[in-house]
Design a protein around this motif. Sequence first.
Motif, mmCIF file in Angstrom:
data_model
loop_
_atom_site.group_PDB
_atom_site.id
_atom_site.type_symbol
_atom_site.label_atom_id
_atom_site.label_comp_id
_atom_site.label_asym_id
_atom_site.label_seq_id
_atom_site.Cartn_x
_atom_site.Cartn_y
_atom_site.Cartn_z
ATOM 1 N N GLY A 6 7.111 4.516 -12.195
ATOM 2 C CA GLY A 6 6.911 3.337 -11.380
ATOM 3 C C GLY A 6 7.757 2.177 -11.864
ATOM 4 O O GLY A 6 8.518 2.283 -12.836
ATOM 5 N N PRO A 7 7.659 1.024 -11.194
ATOM 6 C CA PRO A 7 8.429 -0.165 -11.607
ATOM 7 C C PRO A 7 8.121 -0.537 -13.058
ATOM 8 O O PRO A 7 6.967 -0.770 -13.409
ATOM 9 C CB PRO A 7 7.944 -1.245 -10.637
ATOM 10 C CG PRO A 7 7.427 -0.493 -9.449
ATOM 11 C CD PRO A 7 6.839 0.765 -10.001
ATOM 12 N N THR A 8 9.158 -0.581 -13.882
ATOM 13 C CA THR A 8 8.967 -0.752 -15.321
ATOM 14 C C THR A 8 9.790 -1.910 -15.854
ATOM 15 O O THR A 8 10.961 -2.074 -15.498
ATOM 16 C CB THR A 8 9.356 0.538 -16.068
ATOM 17 O OG1 THR A 8 8.571 1.630 -15.563
ATOM 18 C CG2 THR A 8 9.129 0.402 -17.561
ATOM 19 N N GLU A 53 4.465 -1.819 -13.006
ATOM 20 C CA GLU A 53 3.381 -0.859 -13.189
ATOM 21 C C GLU A 53 3.350 -0.306 -14.608
ATOM 22 O O GLU A 53 2.419 0.415 -14.978
ATOM 23 C CB GLU A 53 3.524 0.289 -12.187
ATOM 24 C CG GLU A 53 3.368 -0.166 -10.734
ATOM 25 C CD GLU A 53 3.544 0.958 -9.734
ATOM 26 O OE1 GLU A 53 3.656 2.135 -10.173
ATOM 27 O OE2 GLU A 53 3.569 0.671 -8.523
ATOM 28 N N GLN A 54 4.342 -0.657 -15.395
ATOM 29 C CA GLN A 54 4.428 -0.186 -16.776
ATOM 30 C C GLN A 54 5.327 -1.123 -17.560
ATOM 31 O O GLN A 54 6.279 -1.690 -17.015
ATOM 32 C CB GLN A 54 5.005 1.236 -16.813
ATOM 33 C CG GLN A 54 5.170 1.820 -18.188
ATOM 34 C CD GLN A 54 5.733 3.229 -18.144
ATOM 35 O OE1 GLN A 54 5.130 4.174 -18.617
ATOM 36 N NE2 GLN A 54 6.908 3.379 -17.548
ATOM 37 N N VAL A 155 11.543 -8.294 -10.107
ATOM 38 C CA VAL A 155 12.809 -7.579 -9.896
ATOM 39 C C VAL A 155 12.595 -6.075 -10.033
ATOM 40 O O VAL A 155 13.098 -5.281 -9.229
ATOM 41 C CB VAL A 155 13.875 -8.077 -10.890
ATOM 42 C CG1 VAL A 155 15.105 -7.180 -10.869
ATOM 43 C CG2 VAL A 155 14.278 -9.509 -10.562
ATOM 44 N N ALA A 156 11.839 -5.672 -11.048
ATOM 45 C CA ALA A 156 11.598 -4.241 -11.256
ATOM 46 C C ALA A 156 10.873 -3.616 -10.073
ATOM 47 O O ALA A 156 11.134 -2.466 -9.699
ATOM 48 C CB ALA A 156 10.799 -4.026 -12.541
ATOM 49 N N SER A 157 9.959 -4.362 -9.461
ATOM 50 C CA SER A 157 9.146 -3.824 -8.362
ATOM 51 C C SER A 157 9.803 -3.978 -7.000
ATOM 52 O O SER A 157 9.327 -3.409 -6.018
ATOM 53 C CB SER A 157 7.783 -4.524 -8.333
ATOM 54 O OG SER A 157 7.932 -5.898 -8.001
ATOM 55 N N GLY A 158 10.870 -4.767 -6.939
ATOM 56 C CA GLY A 158 11.539 -4.987 -5.663
ATOM 57 C C GLY A 158 11.022 -6.170 -4.886
ATOM 58 O O GLY A 158 11.544 -6.490 -3.814
#
Length: 343
Positions: A6-8, A53-54, A155-158
């Motif tokens: 997931g988004p990290t 998420e991480q 940014v990681a999650s969009g």
Amino acid sequence: MSEAVGPTVGIVANPLAGKDLRRLTSGATPVSDAVKIGAIRRAVVGAFEGGAEQVLISGDRARLGDRALAGLDASGPVEVLQPHGWHTGRDSQLAAARFCELGVGAVIALGGDGTQRDVAKGWRNVPLVPLAVGTNNVFPQQLEATVVGFAAGAVASGLGAAVEVTAQAKIIDITLESNGGFDVALVDVCLVRGAFVGARAVWESASVSEIVAAIAEPASVGLSAIAAAIAPLGRHEAGGVHVRLGCSSQNAQRSRHIRAAVMPGSYSDIDIEHCEQLRFGQSVTLRGPGVLALDGEREIVLGRGERAAVTVNRNGPQVIDVGAAVAAAQRQRYPFVPAVADR
């Protein structure tokens, strides 16, 4: 761990940042482990709030990541990676390379210019929030870690589209002509008189003979402040600056005398013999004997007659604009609906 789940968000925390010899030779403020641990904790909280998420944290001898997580009720899984055991800037370099391999979406680097350089060595175009906790903080930003974490998570999650909220930083490429050796810097490369790396940190401007700077901002402290005093150049402006220090008899009339804040709490008298603007890709040759200091730290010894080609290029880290990333994420979460005026 073979890949990010997931988004990290990755966090690199350098235990050596803000603790070098310049605490004894200048007014630089020491940066304790407690300050870094607190920043890591707040960045973790912000990263999950921003959509991560991480979170992965680099391991190190001081166990900053483990100590930061003690008693922290995080909103998701947080893992401290196995330390590499070098106890030098190479640990930060290898951590960044590992984050790249794992597909991390954004990286927060806690440290000064040297730490940011190490991260860029490991992952050249890293999506980065450089958080200032070092001695010379020209490249990194003085920001609150809670919001920095949020921006990285966005940014990681969009939620914060990277292409819209990042700007590619400049980078300085150094190639040794004798053996093809290669290195990079983010702020400046200086030729320093001497034959040893020694304590690494440069604190005497009198020992510096030449500077190639990608960033020469007047509000900076450090060797790039010398270039900034005579030819200021912003981090988003094209090219670089080449300055030769000294005052030769042949160019005495054209030499300029300046004062610059080379270290915190200290100004130095400096003579400038030559200064020129550099285009992207324009190479400057620095000749030994001497030592090349990269972003304020001695790294490469040049013997007599040895040469290094130094070039400012545009393809460095993708630096995240924290304010823009936070605003983009909030717009998606809380779209503004204009009120309808009563008639």
